[in-house]
Design an enzyme around this catalytic site. Structure first.
Site, PDB file in Angstrom:
ATOM      1  N   TYR A 160       0.808  -1.212   0.000  1.00  0.00           N
ATOM      2  CA  TYR A 160       0.000   0.000   0.000  1.00  0.00           C
ATOM      3  C   TYR A 160       0.848   1.270   0.000  1.00  0.00           C
ATOM      4  O   TYR A 160       0.317   2.357  -0.172  1.00  0.00           O
ATOM      5  CB  TYR A 160      -0.947   0.004   1.201  1.00  0.00           C
ATOM      6  CG  TYR A 160      -2.244  -0.700   0.939  1.00  0.00           C
ATOM      7  CD1 TYR A 160      -3.429   0.002   0.789  1.00  0.00           C
ATOM      8  CD2 TYR A 160      -2.280  -2.079   0.827  1.00  0.00           C
ATOM      9  CE1 TYR A 160      -4.615  -0.657   0.537  1.00  0.00           C
ATOM     10  CE2 TYR A 160      -3.459  -2.746   0.582  1.00  0.00           C
ATOM     11  CZ  TYR A 160      -4.629  -2.031   0.442  1.00  0.00           C
ATOM     12  OH  TYR A 160      -5.800  -2.679   0.191  1.00  0.00           O
ATOM     13  N   LYS A 237       2.382 -14.255   6.418  1.00  0.00           N
ATOM     14  CA  LYS A 237       2.689 -15.315   5.448  1.00  0.00           C
ATOM     15  C   LYS A 237       4.200 -15.551   5.464  1.00  0.00           C
ATOM     16  O   LYS A 237       4.876 -15.615   4.435  1.00  0.00           O
ATOM     17  CB  LYS A 237       2.202 -14.891   4.051  1.00  0.00           C
ATOM     18  CG  LYS A 237       2.211 -16.016   3.025  1.00  0.00           C
ATOM     19  CD  LYS A 237       1.251 -17.138   3.331  1.00  0.00           C
ATOM     20  CE  LYS A 237       1.265 -18.188   2.225  1.00  0.00           C
ATOM     21  NZ  LYS A 237       0.507 -19.403   2.590  1.00  0.00           N
ATOM     22  N   ASP A 338      -3.354 -17.502   5.367  1.00  0.00           N
ATOM     23  CA  ASP A 338      -4.409 -18.258   4.712  1.00  0.00           C
ATOM     24  C   ASP A 338      -5.144 -19.146   5.704  1.00  0.00           C
ATOM     25  O   ASP A 338      -6.352 -19.382   5.585  1.00  0.00           O
ATOM     26  CB  ASP A 338      -3.867 -19.077   3.533  1.00  0.00           C
ATOM     27  CG  ASP A 338      -2.588 -19.823   3.878  1.00  0.00           C
ATOM     28  OD1 ASP A 338      -1.683 -19.208   4.451  1.00  0.00           O
ATOM     29  OD2 ASP A 338      -2.492 -21.020   3.562  1.00  0.00           O
ATOM     30  N   ASP A 362      -6.396  -5.987   5.014  1.00  0.00           N
ATOM     31  CA  ASP A 362      -7.474  -5.503   4.147  1.00  0.00           C
ATOM     32  C   ASP A 362      -8.440  -6.648   3.848  1.00  0.00           C
ATOM     33  O   ASP A 362      -9.658  -6.527   4.016  1.00  0.00           O
ATOM     34  CB  ASP A 362      -6.863  -4.963   2.857  1.00  0.00           C
ATOM     35  CG  ASP A 362      -7.865  -4.167   2.024  1.00  0.00           C
ATOM     36  OD1 ASP A 362      -8.997  -3.929   2.499  1.00  0.00           O
ATOM     37  OD2 ASP A 362      -7.514  -3.771   0.900  1.00  0.00           O
TER      38      ASP A 362
END
Length: 474
Positions: A160, A237, A338, A362
């Site tokens: 971002y 992650k 995930d 997000d």
């Protein structure tokens, strides 16, 4: 100081010390009405805020609202492409706390995203999104009431930051050339990887500073929660992106076990401590075997490393955290990104505060909002050390603008967050009570009414606000 706006003649400024607001009883609060349905949402929401404050405090407290402009409404007042005028930026900086409706993302000129710009300009590094269920709200899930989480999303870094180059440009080509010829071959772990020549290039910076100040706010929030909810989960992650997302996890643990050592225990530490509590004579090797199921298949060097970890933990915190004292501490753990998406659906009661980087946050905040009724019921805040902006989390829905039909719940609940941030808990509690009673009584706008069983007649946006206020007296 201002070109086209005038502050209220009464009221006082919010100040900040050590990252926390000092709120007077008569604060001046800038507000941005918002584009599209903002024309309906803001009047309904402001009415709810004002009545709740008057009901809770009489004439002892009052917000002095200061209208400022952003988005399409700003262009009408300041000129083409003036989506975020200096007047607005100066007002938010001067008065410290602001609230806004939904804003249009500029097309064909101006800046990429007004919401992102406001966050980056004011260094509002913590995007805070609570997701909890209000009784009666239609949901696609069987047990949405089990989800009660607060998502702390880092706001200023990750992709971002918006540093990228289009495919085929000179800079993109130069970067690919440098990466392919020098940097990738110079890093043995990358092997023979190469970037395709027709790629666009973006960078994903994650800093220790940005990560730790976000996790710090998440832990500070956890300290204010009931013991059963004192848990902070680092979402990442890091199994794939070890030096960015994996570093976020490591820096989060580092902060928890240094600055908050007396208040926190990590999940892995709790295993080591509980193993010794169950068997006071347990050896370091047996303890290591219990915390790492694959221990026996490890190399001697790795086995020694885990045994040393066991000894270090027991030596450092057994006296302060052992004998089950760790059960009264904030639990800090981590989960792969995930995996957490399915776990908030299958095991929602196991989580309380999720701390994550920008992009993961997000996705995750919208997914969590869907469980409890959708973005129409999802509040949001963007908080820094010297400023905070509270906002509706949905879009502008221009085709519904001016029809007095959309759900003001997101903006109203964002106002609840603002009141709680200000320390005006009594007014915030009134609004939450009124909203929940209105929904459970079937007094809702069309988006919720059409999903209820049995069906109910839809209220207008303004009527929903009135229904909430009516229930203040219940």
């Amino acid at each position: 100081m201002y070109e086209k706006i005038t502050p209220p003649t009464t009221g006082s400024k919010v100040t900040f010390s050590n990252g926390q607001p000092n709120v007077p009883d008569d604060p001046i609060i800038p507000f941005i009405r918002g584009d599209g349905t903002g024309v309906d949402l803001w009047p309904a929401s402001q009415k709810v805020f004002d009545v709740a404050i008057a009901t809770a405090y009489g004439d002892k407290r009052k917000i002095n609202w200061f209208k400022v402009y952003a988005g399409d409404e700003a262009c009408e007042k300041y000129g083409t492409f003036q989506y975020l005028p200096e007047d607005t930026l100066n007002a938010i900086k001067e008065y410290g706390i602001a609230i806004k409706g939904p804003l249009t993302t500029p097309i064909g000129g101006g800046i990429r995203s007004l919401n992102v710009a406001l966050r980056q300009i004011n260094d509002l590094y913590a995007c805070v999104r609570p997701c909890r269920y209000y009784t009666g709200t239609p949901s696609p899930h069987k047990s949405p009431e089990k989800l009660d989480v607060i998502i702390y999303r880092e706001n200023t870094e990750d992709i971002y930051l918006g540093i990228e180059w289009r495919e085929g440009t000179d800079i993109a080509s130069k970067l690919i050339d440098i990466l392919n010829k020098d940097l990738i071959p110079g890093t043995p772990e990358h092997g023979k990887k190469q970037i395709r020549l027709d790629s666009g290039i973006g960078i994903k910076p994650i800093s220790k500073t940005g990560s730790q100040r976000l996790v710090k706010r998440a832990i500070q929030n956890a300290l204010r929660l009931p013991k059963s909810k004192q848990m902070v989960t680092l979402v990442h992650k890091g199994n794939i992106m070890k030096y960015t997302e994996g570093a976020f996890r490591d820096w989060g643990y580092e902060l928890a076990t240094t600055e908050f050592r007396t208040e926190c225990v990590t999940e892995r530490e709790s295993w080591i401590l509980s193993n010794k509590e169950e068997n006071p004579n347990i050896s370091s090797e047996e303890n290591a075997r219990k915390i790492d199921p694959g221990y026996d298949a490890l190399t001697p060097e790795k086995k020694a490393e885990i045994c040393q970890e066991v000894e270090d933990v027991l030596g450092a915190i057994w006296d302060s955290h052992g004998d089950r004292k760790w059960q009264d501490k904030i639990m800090v753990n981590d989960r792969i990104a995930d995996s957490i998406f399915q776990q908030i659906q299958t095991r929602p009661g196991e989580y309380s505060i999720l701390a994550t980087m920008n992009l993961n946050g997000d996705y995750l905040s919208d997914a969590a909002a869907a469980i409890v009724g959708g973005l129409g019921m999802g509040p949001g805040a963007n908080i820094g050390d010297e400023c905070a902006i509270f906002e509706a989390t949905h879009g502008t829905a221009p085709k519904h603008a001016g029809l007095d039909r959309v759900n003001p719940g997101s903006l109203i609940l964002s106002g609840v967050m603002m009141l709680e941030y200000m320390g005006w808990q009594e007014a915030a509690d009134l609004i939450k009570k009124g909203l929940e009673l209105a929904i459970s009584n079937g007094e809702v706008t069309y988006d919720l009414a059409r999903l209820m069983e049995p069906p109910v007649a839809a209220l207008k946006c303004s009527e929903f606000a009135d229904a909430i206020i009516k229930h203040f007296q219940d």
